[in-house]
Design a protein around this motif. Structure first.
Motif, PDB file in Angstrom:
ATOM      1  N   ASP A 289      -9.691 -10.031   8.254  1.00  0.00           N
ATOM      2  CA  ASP A 289     -10.772 -10.359   7.330  1.00  0.00           C
ATOM      3  C   ASP A 289     -10.932  -9.327   6.215  1.00  0.00           C
ATOM      4  N   VAL A 290     -10.089  -8.283   6.221  1.00  0.00           N
ATOM      5  CA  VAL A 290     -10.078  -7.314   5.133  1.00  0.00           C
ATOM      6  C   VAL A 290      -8.709  -6.647   5.112  1.00  0.00           C
ATOM      7  N   CYS A 291      -8.262  -6.230   3.924  1.00  0.00           N
ATOM      8  CA  CYS A 291      -6.993  -5.524   3.782  1.00  0.00           C
ATOM      9  C   CYS A 291      -7.259  -4.169   3.140  1.00  0.00           C
ATOM     10  N   TRP A 292      -6.625  -3.131   3.678  1.00  0.00           N
ATOM     11  CA  TRP A 292      -6.848  -1.758   3.209  1.00  0.00           C
ATOM     12  C   TRP A 292      -5.498  -1.143   2.877  1.00  0.00           C
ATOM     13  N   LEU A 293      -5.342  -0.680   1.632  1.00  0.00           N
ATOM     14  CA  LEU A 293      -4.117  -0.007   1.189  1.00  0.00           C
ATOM     15  C   LEU A 293      -4.417   1.471   0.996  1.00  0.00           C
ATOM     16  N   PRO A 294      -3.963   2.338   1.902  1.00  0.00           N
ATOM     17  CA  PRO A 294      -4.190   3.771   1.741  1.00  0.00           C
ATOM     18  C   PRO A 294      -3.343   4.341   0.605  1.00  0.00           C
ATOM     19  N   GLY A 295      -3.570   5.604   0.331  1.00  0.00           N
ATOM     20  CA  GLY A 295      -2.711   6.311  -0.612  1.00  0.00           C
ATOM     21  C   GLY A 295      -1.391   6.671   0.029  1.00  0.00           C
ATOM     22  N   GLY A 296      -0.574   7.353  -0.727  1.00  0.00           N
ATOM     23  CA  GLY A 296       0.744   7.765  -0.260  1.00  0.00           C
ATOM     24  C   GLY A 296       1.621   8.118  -1.441  1.00  0.00           C
ATOM     25  N   TYR A 297       2.840   7.625  -1.433  1.00  0.00           N
ATOM     26  CA  TYR A 297       3.788   7.913  -2.504  1.00  0.00           C
ATOM     27  C   TYR A 297       4.344   6.619  -3.120  1.00  0.00           C
ATOM     28  N   PRO A 298       3.484   5.738  -3.641  1.00  0.00           N
ATOM     29  CA  PRO A 298       4.035   4.514  -4.244  1.00  0.00           C
ATOM     30  C   PRO A 298       4.903   4.808  -5.460  1.00  0.00           C
ATOM     31  N   GLU A 299       4.671   5.942  -6.132  1.00  0.00           N
ATOM     32  CA  GLU A 299       5.475   6.273  -7.308  1.00  0.00           C
ATOM     33  C   GLU A 299       6.938   6.522  -6.958  1.00  0.00           C
ATOM     34  N   LEU A 300       7.209   6.903  -5.704  1.00  0.00           N
ATOM     35  CA  LEU A 300       8.593   7.115  -5.270  1.00  0.00           C
ATOM     36  C   LEU A 300       9.274   5.803  -4.875  1.00  0.00           C
ATOM     37  N   HIS A 301       8.493   4.741  -4.721  1.00  0.00           N
ATOM     38  CA  HIS A 301       9.025   3.453  -4.250  1.00  0.00           C
ATOM     39  C   HIS A 301       8.595   2.311  -5.168  1.00  0.00           C
ATOM     40  N   ALA A 302       8.216   2.638  -6.405  1.00  0.00           N
ATOM     41  CA  ALA A 302       7.618   1.633  -7.290  1.00  0.00           C
ATOM     42  C   ALA A 302       8.557   0.460  -7.545  1.00  0.00           C
ATOM     43  N   GLY A 303       9.847   0.724  -7.717  1.00  0.00           N
ATOM     44  CA  GLY A 303      10.796  -0.349  -7.967  1.00  0.00           C
ATOM     45  C   GLY A 303      10.866  -1.322  -6.809  1.00  0.00           C
ATOM     46  N   LYS A 304      10.872  -0.798  -5.598  1.00  0.00           N
ATOM     47  CA  LYS A 304      10.947  -1.664  -4.417  1.00  0.00           C
ATOM     48  C   LYS A 304       9.663  -2.470  -4.253  1.00  0.00           C
ATOM     49  N   ILE A 305       8.520  -1.815  -4.483  1.00  0.00           N
ATOM     50  CA  ILE A 305       7.246  -2.528  -4.380  1.00  0.00           C
ATOM     51  C   ILE A 305       7.205  -3.664  -5.390  1.00  0.00           C
ATOM     52  N   ALA A 306       7.658  -3.379  -6.613  1.00  0.00           N
ATOM     53  CA  ALA A 306       7.648  -4.405  -7.666  1.00  0.00           C
ATOM     54  C   ALA A 306       8.560  -5.571  -7.317  1.00  0.00           C
ATOM     55  N   ALA A 307       9.637  -5.309  -6.584  1.00  0.00           N
ATOM     56  CA  ALA A 307      10.614  -6.356  -6.271  1.00  0.00           C
ATOM     57  C   ALA A 307      10.258  -7.155  -5.024  1.00  0.00           C
ATOM     58  N   ASN A 308       9.314  -6.662  -4.228  1.00  0.00           N
ATOM     59  CA  ASN A 308       8.996  -7.312  -2.954  1.00  0.00           C
ATOM     60  C   ASN A 308       8.006  -8.458  -3.172  1.00  0.00           C
ATOM     61  N   ALA A 309       8.538  -9.626  -3.452  1.00  0.00           N
ATOM     62  CA  ALA A 309       7.727 -10.785  -3.851  1.00  0.00           C
ATOM     63  C   ALA A 309       6.844 -11.281  -2.714  1.00  0.00           C
ATOM     64  N   ARG A 310       7.342 -11.214  -1.481  1.00  0.00           N
ATOM     65  CA  ARG A 310       6.537 -11.717  -0.364  1.00  0.00           C
ATOM     66  C   ARG A 310       5.284 -10.866  -0.192  1.00  0.00           C
ATOM     67  N   PHE A 311       5.423  -9.561  -0.290  1.00  0.00           N
ATOM     68  CA  PHE A 311       4.258  -8.687  -0.192  1.00  0.00           C
ATOM     69  C   PHE A 311       3.273  -8.985  -1.306  1.00  0.00           C
ATOM     70  N   ARG A 312       3.765  -9.036  -2.535  1.00  0.00           N
ATOM     71  CA  ARG A 312       2.868  -9.202  -3.675  1.00  0.00           C
ATOM     72  C   ARG A 312       2.163 -10.557  -3.649  1.00  0.00           C
ATOM     73  N   SER A 313       2.885 -11.613  -3.377  1.00  0.00           N
ATOM     74  CA  SER A 313       2.255 -12.937  -3.347  1.00  0.00           C
ATOM     75  C   SER A 313       1.309 -13.065  -2.152  1.00  0.00           C
TER      76      SER A 313
END
Length: 436
Positions: A289-313
């Motif tokens: 019933d809620v989603c929480w995204l902590p901090g971390g190092y997204p800047e080191l994985h930004a390309g992969k995050i941008a390409a992961n369509a299932r996660f984003r959608s």
């Protein structure tokens, strides 16, 4: 009764974490139960503590937490033989304005708990002056007691002898001296140590540190210097409300900066936590019933995050009906785009209009007191939240409705207000506690 003490130093980078891990593992190897804590807002060191002791470690923070909360957290050491609280920065380093129970200085915790301080001193480039520094720290605040000193990175036997003689003349016990030993240096990156879960050889590294320290430090003398401590159970726990009954928590190398005491408090209040990995292209649990995204190092994985369509959608679909909150790096991923250190712009999830860049590094560091202008998961509008901000990104755009009025410890208003749009909220600070 546990033997309790605080490990601190005159400054950062002297070797507190390595000594803490080595002592913890060395005593564990002797069959003792060891409990560690971290003084201050560091979300990386507790994982190293857990790797060394086999017991979960949590943060205690005098700026963000009251004495009741700190007493509640340290009670986990009641069944331990040895309790170590690793300090942050220098022994007396905190903020200018007092917070809930102190300034955030390690000395606050030492005085509050009545534990003596084991001081780590790096005498590189000096000799007798190291004794003057130790004596100054010993005498600076009457309520803080110095147990003794461990010297780190001594250059030679002659160097050690000069420093030892000066410390002995000052009435300061020297428990040991560590020669330079590059093999036990812990890898670092721009927000501190490389995380424990990213280091496959962390166990061997800690074992080597324990062996090395046991050769050069009188472990029995250190234990004799500790305070006998038997904690009294706190009347109340932390003032923490879970953000939901079932929480989908992003958890991988890009999303791992969350304070252990927060997760424990959520579970203690009856919440269930299911983890998912954006880097593995996983979406949040549809039953949460809620989603929480902590901090971390997204800047080191930004390309992969941008390409992961299932996660984003999947995240976007989740946010259509249920709240999603991001802290620091998680907040950046909820934004429109993130530009990495090479200047490459990566599209993020677009739940918020935030756009950030690491191309021109600018450090943002310090405690934060936020008065919520709108509700966020687990906290009503008007709530006063205490947290800590630490990142190197620059805000290019923050167009959404501000989530909070945010002040630094001096009372100055800062620009990192956080954002709110629809069911999505985000903050640059990592939540530590809510004012009671």
């Amino acid at each position: 009764m546990a033997a309790g003490f605080v490990i601190s130093a005159p400054a950062s980078g002297v070797g507190k974490t390595t000594l803490t891990l080595a002592l913890a593992r060395a005593w564990r190897n002797r069959g003792l139960n060891v409990q560690c804590f971290k003084s201050g807002p560091d979300y990386i060191d507790p994982a190293f503590h857990a790797a060394a002791t086999g017991r979960a470690s949590v943060n205690v923070d005098s700026w963000a937490m009251d004495r009741v909360a700190i007493s509640h957290l340290v009670c986990r050491g009641a069944d331990a033989d040895v309790v170590l609280a690793e300090g942050s920065m220098g022994l007396f380093d905190g903020v200018a304005a007092r917070g809930v129970s102190g300034t955030g200085a390690t000395a606050d915790i030492a005085e509050m708990l009545g534990w003596p301080v084991l001081l780590v001193i790096d005498p590189s480039g000096q000799a007798q002056t190291a004794a003057a520094i130790a004596a100054g720290l010993r005498d600076y605040r009457p309520g803080v007691r110095l147990a003794g000193v461990v010297l780190n990175r001594v250059a030679s036997p002659r160097h050690e002898d000069l420093v030892r003689r000066a410390l002995n003349d000052s009435g300061i016990a020297v428990f040991g001296a560590l020669p330079r030993h590059a093999e036990i240096s812990l890898p670092k990156r721009h927000l501190g140590l490389v995380q424990a879960e990213e280091q496959g050889e962390i166990g061997k590294l800690i074992d080597e540190a324990a062996r090395f320290v046991a050769e050069h430090v009188d472990l029995d003398a250190v234990l004799r210097s500790a305070a006998s401590w038997s904690p009294q159970p706190a009347a109340k726990g932390l003032n923490v409300t879970p953000p939901g009954q079932r929480i989908a928590l992003a958890r991988d190398a890009a999303f791992s900066f969350v304070y252990p005491h927060m997760l424990e408090a959520w579970r203690a209040a009856g919440a269930e936590i299911s983890t998912f990995s954006p880097l593995s292209d996983e979406a949040p649990d549809a039953s949460a019933d809620v989603c929480w995204l902590p901090g971390g190092y997204p800047e080191l994985h930004a390309g992969k995050i941008a390409a992961n369509a299932r996660f984003r959608s999947g995240l976007r679909a989740f946010a259509e009906t249920r709240p999603v909150h991001g802290e620091c790096g998680g907040y950046m991923v909820l934004g429109t785009a993130l530009t990495d250190a090479d200047g490459v712009r990566h599209e993020m999830t677009g739940l918020l209009g935030l756009e950030t860049s690491f191309a021109k590094r600018r450090m943002h560091l310090g405690y934060r007191l936020a008065a919520l202008a709108a509700p966020m998961p687990g906290h009503r509008s008007g709530a006063r939240l205490r947290g800590h901000e630490f990142h190197y990104s620059t805000i290019l755009a923050q167009p959404d409705t501000p989530l909070a009025v945010v002040h630094d410890p001096t009372g100055a208003v800062i620009a990192e207000t956080g954002s709110q749009r629809g069911h999505a909220t985000g903050t640059f600070f990592h939540l530590i506690a809510e004012d009671r």
